[in-house]
Design a protein around this motif. Structure first.
Motif, PDB file in Angstrom:
ATOM      1  N   LYS A  84      15.296   3.596  -1.357  1.00 62.48           N
ATOM      2  CA  LYS A  84      13.990   2.962  -1.161  1.00 62.48           C
ATOM      3  C   LYS A  84      14.153   1.478  -0.865  1.00 62.48           C
ATOM      4  CE  LYS A  84      12.704   1.635  -5.886  1.00 62.48           C
ATOM      5  NZ  LYS A  84      12.172   0.310  -5.551  1.00 62.48           N
ATOM      6  N   MET A  85      13.201   0.952  -0.113  1.00 61.15           N
ATOM      7  CA  MET A  85      13.172  -0.488   0.159  1.00 61.15           C
ATOM      8  C   MET A  85      12.399  -1.197  -0.950  1.00 61.15           C
ATOM      9  SD  MET A  85      12.661  -1.076   4.250  1.00 61.15           S
ATOM     10  CE  MET A  85      11.153  -0.133   4.458  1.00 61.15           C
ATOM     11  N   ASN A  86      12.833  -2.382  -1.284  1.00 60.91           N
ATOM     12  CA  ASN A  86      12.112  -3.180  -2.271  1.00 60.91           C
ATOM     13  C   ASN A  86      10.742  -3.585  -1.719  1.00 60.91           C
ATOM     14  OD1 ASN A  86      14.339  -2.985  -3.905  1.00 60.91           O
ATOM     15  ND2 ASN A  86      15.127  -5.011  -3.367  1.00 60.91           N
ATOM     16  N   ARG A  87       9.791  -3.685  -2.605  1.00 60.37           N
ATOM     17  CA  ARG A  87       8.430  -4.022  -2.188  1.00 60.37           C
ATOM     18  C   ARG A  87       8.294  -5.508  -1.889  1.00 60.37           C
ATOM     19  NH1 ARG A  87       4.830  -0.752  -6.735  1.00 60.37           N
ATOM     20  NH2 ARG A  87       5.689   1.338  -6.334  1.00 60.37           N
ATOM     21  N   ILE A  88       7.611  -5.807  -0.794  1.00 59.54           N
ATOM     22  CA  ILE A  88       7.310  -7.189  -0.428  1.00 59.54           C
ATOM     23  C   ILE A  88       5.849  -7.239  -0.008  1.00 59.54           C
ATOM     24  CG2 ILE A  88       7.835  -9.107   1.111  1.00 59.54           C
ATOM     25  CD1 ILE A  88      10.625  -8.004   1.437  1.00 59.54           C
ATOM     26  N   VAL A  89       5.073  -8.067  -0.678  1.00 58.02           N
ATOM     27  CA  VAL A  89       3.646  -8.154  -0.404  1.00 58.02           C
ATOM     28  C   VAL A  89       3.411  -8.614   1.033  1.00 58.02           C
ATOM     29  CG1 VAL A  89       1.489  -9.285  -1.045  1.00 58.02           C
ATOM     30  CG2 VAL A  89       3.103  -8.591  -2.811  1.00 58.02           C
ATOM     31  N   GLY A  90       2.631  -7.812   1.755  1.00 58.76           N
ATOM     32  CA  GLY A  90       2.247  -8.165   3.124  1.00 58.76           C
ATOM     33  C   GLY A  90       3.287  -7.879   4.189  1.00 58.76           C
ATOM     34  N   TYR A  91       4.439  -7.377   3.806  1.00 59.97           N
ATOM     35  CA  TYR A  91       5.525  -7.174   4.777  1.00 59.97           C
ATOM     36  C   TYR A  91       5.257  -5.937   5.637  1.00 59.97           C
ATOM     37  CZ  TYR A  91      10.239  -6.380   6.592  1.00 59.97           C
ATOM     38  OH  TYR A  91      11.317  -6.182   7.407  1.00 59.97           O
TER      39      TYR A  91
ATOM     40  N   GLU B   6      -9.643  -3.762  -4.578  1.00 61.24           N
ATOM     41  CA  GLU B   6      -8.632  -2.721  -4.776  1.00 61.24           C
ATOM     42  C   GLU B   6      -8.363  -1.984  -3.469  1.00 61.24           C
ATOM     43  OE1 GLU B   6      -7.949   1.324  -7.425  1.00 61.24           O
ATOM     44  OE2 GLU B   6      -9.202  -0.293  -8.223  1.00 61.24           O
ATOM     45  N   ARG B   7      -7.073  -1.762  -3.198  1.00 61.78           N
ATOM     46  CA  ARG B   7      -6.660  -1.088  -1.968  1.00 61.78           C
ATOM     47  C   ARG B   7      -6.312   0.376  -2.239  1.00 61.78           C
ATOM     48  NH1 ARG B   7      -7.682  -6.480  -0.966  1.00 61.78           N
ATOM     49  NH2 ARG B   7      -7.343  -6.939   1.214  1.00 61.78           N
ATOM     50  N   LYS B   8      -6.461   1.185  -1.207  1.00 62.93           N
ATOM     51  CA  LYS B   8      -6.087   2.588  -1.294  1.00 62.93           C
ATOM     52  C   LYS B   8      -4.624   2.743  -0.890  1.00 62.93           C
ATOM     53  CE  LYS B   8     -10.772   4.165  -0.249  1.00 62.93           C
ATOM     54  NZ  LYS B   8     -11.626   4.952   0.676  1.00 62.93           N
ATOM     55  N   ALA B   9      -4.003   3.793  -1.389  1.00 62.45           N
ATOM     56  CA  ALA B   9      -2.594   4.052  -1.090  1.00 62.45           C
ATOM     57  C   ALA B   9      -2.455   5.396  -0.391  1.00 62.45           C
ATOM     58  CB  ALA B   9      -1.772   4.031  -2.375  1.00 62.45           C
ATOM     59  N   CYS B  10      -1.487   5.466   0.498  1.00 63.16           N
ATOM     60  CA  CYS B  10      -1.232   6.708   1.238  1.00 63.16           C
ATOM     61  C   CYS B  10      -0.372   7.649   0.407  1.00 63.16           C
ATOM     62  CB  CYS B  10      -0.528   6.401   2.557  1.00 63.16           C
ATOM     63  SG  CYS B  10      -1.520   5.395   3.690  1.00 63.16           S
ATOM     64  N   GLN B  11      -0.578   8.924   0.608  1.00 66.78           N
ATOM     65  CA  GLN B  11       0.176   9.924  -0.138  1.00 66.78           C
ATOM     66  C   GLN B  11       1.625   9.992   0.326  1.00 66.78           C
ATOM     67  OE1 GLN B  11      -1.759  13.718   0.267  1.00 66.78           O
ATOM     68  NE2 GLN B  11      -3.688  13.029  -0.656  1.00 66.78           N
TER      69      GLN B  11
ATOM     70  N   TYR C 107       2.750   0.774   4.855  1.00 68.06           N
ATOM     71  CA  TYR C 107       2.806  -0.689   4.882  1.00 68.06           C
ATOM     72  C   TYR C 107       1.539  -1.229   5.555  1.00 68.06           C
ATOM     73  CZ  TYR C 107       7.659   0.528   4.017  1.00 68.06           C
ATOM     74  OH  TYR C 107       8.811   1.072   3.481  1.00 68.06           O
ATOM     75  N   PRO C 108       1.117  -2.453   5.215  1.00 67.08           N
ATOM     76  CA  PRO C 108       1.739  -3.371   4.253  1.00 67.08           C
ATOM     77  C   PRO C 108       1.379  -3.029   2.800  1.00 67.08           C
ATOM     78  CG  PRO C 108      -0.196  -4.385   5.184  1.00 67.08           C
ATOM     79  CD  PRO C 108      -0.027  -3.064   5.896  1.00 67.08           C
ATOM     80  N   TYR C 109       2.154  -3.609   1.914  1.00 65.75           N
ATOM     81  CA  TYR C 109       1.922  -3.470   0.474  1.00 65.75           C
ATOM     82  C   TYR C 109       1.122  -4.687   0.010  1.00 65.75           C
ATOM     83  CZ  TYR C 109       3.120  -3.629  -4.526  1.00 65.75           C
ATOM     84  OH  TYR C 109       3.071  -3.707  -5.894  1.00 65.75           O
ATOM     85  N   TYR C 110       0.077  -4.439  -0.836  1.00 70.84           N
ATOM     86  CA  TYR C 110      -0.841  -5.513  -1.208  1.00 70.84           C
ATOM     87  C   TYR C 110      -0.647  -6.045  -2.627  1.00 70.84           C
ATOM     88  CZ  TYR C 110      -3.380  -4.607   3.106  1.00 70.84           C
ATOM     89  OH  TYR C 110      -3.710  -4.469   4.434  1.00 70.84           O
ATOM     90  N   GLY C 111       0.372  -5.596  -3.315  1.00 70.82           N
ATOM     91  CA  GLY C 111       0.617  -6.111  -4.668  1.00 70.82           C
ATOM     92  C   GLY C 111       0.124  -5.159  -5.737  1.00 70.82           C
ATOM     93  N   LYS C 112       0.730  -5.250  -6.924  1.00 71.13           N
ATOM     94  CA  LYS C 112       0.447  -4.279  -7.979  1.00 71.13           C
ATOM     95  C   LYS C 112      -0.948  -4.432  -8.583  1.00 71.13           C
ATOM     96  CE  LYS C 112       2.566  -6.992 -11.716  1.00 71.13           C
ATOM     97  NZ  LYS C 112       3.597  -6.969 -12.778  1.00 71.13           N
ATOM     98  N   LEU C 113      -1.596  -5.606  -8.436  1.00 68.00           N
ATOM     99  CA  LEU C 113      -2.928  -5.783  -9.004  1.00 68.00           C
ATOM    100  C   LEU C 113      -3.996  -5.080  -8.182  1.00 68.00           C
ATOM    101  CD1 LEU C 113      -2.893  -9.518 -10.171  1.00 68.00           C
ATOM    102  CD2 LEU C 113      -2.567  -7.470 -11.534  1.00 68.00           C
ATOM    103  N   THR C 114      -3.808  -5.000  -6.889  1.00 68.10           N
ATOM    104  CA  THR C 114      -4.816  -4.373  -6.025  1.00 68.10           C
ATOM    105  C   THR C 114      -4.341  -3.028  -5.460  1.00 68.10           C
ATOM    106  OG1 THR C 114      -3.972  -5.676  -4.152  1.00 68.10           O
ATOM    107  CG2 THR C 114      -5.829  -6.579  -5.371  1.00 68.10           C
ATOM    108  N   HIS C 115      -3.051  -2.866  -5.236  1.00 70.14           N
ATOM    109  CA  HIS C 115      -2.510  -1.607  -4.725  1.00 70.14           C
ATOM    110  C   HIS C 115      -2.030  -0.780  -5.918  1.00 70.14           C
ATOM    111  CE1 HIS C 115      -1.118  -0.665  -0.361  1.00 70.14           C
ATOM    112  NE2 HIS C 115      -1.885   0.298  -0.869  1.00 70.14           N
ATOM    113  N   VAL C 116      -2.976  -0.359  -6.748  1.00 68.43           N
ATOM    114  CA  VAL C 116      -2.666   0.168  -8.071  1.00 68.43           C
ATOM    115  C   VAL C 116      -1.847   1.450  -8.003  1.00 68.43           C
ATOM    116  CG1 VAL C 116      -3.655   0.993 -10.226  1.00 68.43           C
ATOM    117  CG2 VAL C 116      -4.766  -0.874  -8.980  1.00 68.43           C
ATOM    118  N   ASN C 117      -2.237   2.397  -7.162  1.00 65.73           N
ATOM    119  CA  ASN C 117      -1.589   3.710  -7.119  1.00 65.73           C
ATOM    120  C   ASN C 117      -0.491   3.806  -6.063  1.00 65.73           C
ATOM    121  OD1 ASN C 117      -3.327   4.754  -9.155  1.00 65.73           O
ATOM    122  ND2 ASN C 117      -4.948   5.022  -7.622  1.00 65.73           N
TER     123      ASN C 117
END
Length: 323
Positions: free
Chosen positions: A216-223, A182-187, A262-272
């Protein structure tokens, strides 16, 4: 005379000989027609009770012990055949799906070559890309305001402080570890949107004819957008008189997407994870008219001029503010 009679008789016999096959064919056709007529008469003479009895016999023939023309053994064999056939097909399908799933990761898409650079979307989005309302009629702009409040609930300051962490600005927040970790997210706090946060002005400027729109920009994993440089946003009139749009304020800062999100890691691991936003505050736009506006992303690696994709690196919408 006798010779003539003899020859005449021979000719008559030949004619009769040639006519015989035709007469036989006619007799056969006539016989067939007679049989068909007899069958029709026989069918016509059947009563409803006869038809019902025949149907009962077809469904269950007690003499031959057949059901719908098949014995128990025949039905058993055909059912066994189809059972084996469908079990084989189901097994083959399951094996193919299992083999396919072994090649896929639930955390990272296998192929991402067609989704980079990102597309762009706006909020509020209710009835397409035309935002039209009358300042003097609250019922026309209240749905936009409610949509904005609903969208920004996840960005409330207390929620962000509880679930996410503060990150250093200006650099990518790269997190190493296992793919499933699981990854942490920035505020990204709602208050960062300032005049478009809905905190100071709960109507987001719609009550005064100075509306806010979130981009907003669309989410892209790893971008990683911008290749190390923050991506910025600018807006202008798409077609028509440029004086129709005199002033736009951008929040936060000067309208950039900070690299720390960024980067975004996906909804399974970048939960918040909450996508960063840029608020567009149209403080001076022409009233009582339709104003087409196009907002573009600008930065290294950003594509915003593809003719057949109006959402790739840009977005076009129309403002119609009545007073």
């Amino acid at each position: 005379m006798e010779m003539n009679a003899t020859s005449g008789g021979a000719e008559g016999q030949r004619e009769i000989y040639h006519l015989k096959p035709e007469n036989k064919d006619e007799e056969r056709a006539q016989h067939s027609e007679d049989e068909q007529e007899k069958r029709k008469e026989k069918m016509g003479k059947k009563t409803l009770a006869d038809v019902i009895q025949e149907m009962k016999t077809f469904l269950w023939n007690s003499e031959k012990r057949e059901c719908m023309g098949r014995t128990a053994q025949s039905w058993g064999l055909i059912l066994l055949f189809y059972l084996i056939l469908y079990m084989f097909l189901a097994g083959m399908f399951s094996f193919c799906m299992y083999g396919l799933l072994l090649t896929l990761s639930p955390y990272t898409p296998t192929y991402r070559d067609r989704v980079s650079p990102p597309g762009v979307m706006i909020r509020p989005y209710l009835h397409g890309f035309t935002i039209a309302f009358n300042v003097s009629e609250p019922s026309t702009w209240t749905p936009y305001v409610n949509s904005m409040h609903h969208f920004l609930q996840a960005y409330d300051d207390n929620i962000q402080e509880e679930k996410n962490i503060e990150c250093p600005a200006g650099q990518y927040f790269v997190q190493d570890g296992a793919e499933s970790e699981e990854r942490k997210a920035c505020q990204f706090k709602r208050s960062q949107l300032q005049n478009c946060s809905g905190i100071g002005d709960p109507t987001f400027g719609y009550s005064t004819g100075r509306p806010c729109i979130l981009l907003k920009m669309n989410r892209i994993v790893g971008y990683r957008p911008g290749y190390g440089t923050p991506v910025s946003v600018n807006c202008a009139i798409q077609k028509g008189n440029e004086s129709a749009l005199k002033s736009v304020d951008f929040y936060p800062g000067n309208g950039t997407f900070d690299l720390m999100y960024y980067p975004y890691y996906g909804k399974l691991t970048h939960v918040n994870y909450t996508s960063p936003l840029v608020a567009l505050h149209f403080t001076d736009v022409k009233k009582n008219d339709f104003v087409p506006i196009q907002c573009r992303l600008n930065g290294e690696g950003i594509v915003n001029d593809v003719a057949n994709d109006r959402f790739l690196g840009r977005i076009t919408f129309t403002l119609s503010i009545r007073m």
